[in-house]
Design a protein around this motif. Structure first.
Motif, short mmCIF file in Angstrom:
data_model
loop_
_atom_site.label_atom_id
_atom_site.label_comp_id
_atom_site.label_asym_id
_atom_site.label_seq_id
_atom_site.Cartn_x
_atom_site.Cartn_y
_atom_site.Cartn_z
N ASP A 88 0.84 -1.20 0.00
CA ASP A 88 0.00 0.00 0.00
C ASP A 88 0.88 1.25 0.00
O ASP A 88 2.04 1.21 0.37
CB ASP A 88 -0.94 0.00 1.21
N SER A 90 1.64 3.96 1.83
CA SER A 90 1.51 4.53 3.17
C SER A 90 2.45 5.72 3.32
O SER A 90 2.79 6.39 2.36
CB SER A 90 1.77 3.46 4.22
N THR A 125 -6.26 5.03 -0.62
CA THR A 125 -7.39 5.41 0.23
C THR A 125 -8.14 6.57 -0.43
O THR A 125 -7.58 7.34 -1.22
CB THR A 125 -6.90 5.86 1.62
#
Length: 197
Positions: A88, A90, A125
């Motif tokens: 991901d 991040s 996200t």
């Protein structure tokens, strides 16, 4: 009595010798032009006679790998700072994306010769998607083939930032600890030395 045979003139007698000399001169000229190109290609592909001293801060990729070899399919004819995130995107990934944008801005008049991009395997996200749309309008986005990426890089799961030349060749790789000043100096040096992109 038959016609008298004329002895060969001096210019006709020298023709075979001068032809040989001319051929040697042509071969020397061709070797002088083609030889350095063959040597440089061999040094690049086989990684020999590479000096130990260096002026760059990232990890030099000197094995002929391209953007496609790390699982990113893209067409870009400028220098590119590509952030890859095999997991991901991040904190470290987002920091590298921010850094790539800042470096492009820091290039000043050469900013049009470079681009910044992000290649990820997982969806971002909703909050970060909105931030990218709002603050990073020029960021190019690509899917990352994690299988190809893993085969090419080994077990590197941390985000990476790559400098890629206009032909799609990988030039330098940086981990998330890279300092912005070092990255900017490296890219400026590459742009200065390059007449492509």
């Amino acid at each position: 009595m038959g016609a008298a045979m004329n002895p060969p003139s001096m210019s006709e007698a020298k023709t075979p010798a001068s032809r040989r000399k001319g051929r040697w001169q042509l071969l020397l000229i061709l070797f002088g032009i083609v030889g350095p190109m063959i040597l440089a290609t061999g040094m690049y592909k086989l990684n020999f006679w590479v000096p130990d001293g260096r002026s760059y801060h990232g990890e030099l990729i000197g094995n002929g790998q391209t953007r496609a070899d790390i699982g990113v399919q893209a067409d870009e004819d400028r220098w590119q700072m590509l952030v890859t995130a095999p997991r991901d995107c991040s904190v470290d990934c987002q920091q590298l994306v921010y850094l790539a944008r800042q470096i492009q801005i820091g290039l000043g008049r050469d900013a049009s010769r470079a681009s910044h991009a992000l290649a990820v395997t997982q969806p971002l996200t909703t909050e970060y998607e909105a931030k990218l749309a709002r603050e990073y309008p020029q960021l190019q986005r690509y899917p990352l083939d994690v299988g190809v990426f893993t085969r090419a890089t080994g077990d590197k799961t941390a985000p990476q930032l790559w400098i890629i030349d206009p032909h799609g060749n990988l030039v330098l790789r940086y981990d998330p600890t890279v300092k912005g000043k070092d990255l900017l100096n490296d890219l400026r040096q590459l742009l200065k030395l390059s007449n492509i992109g």
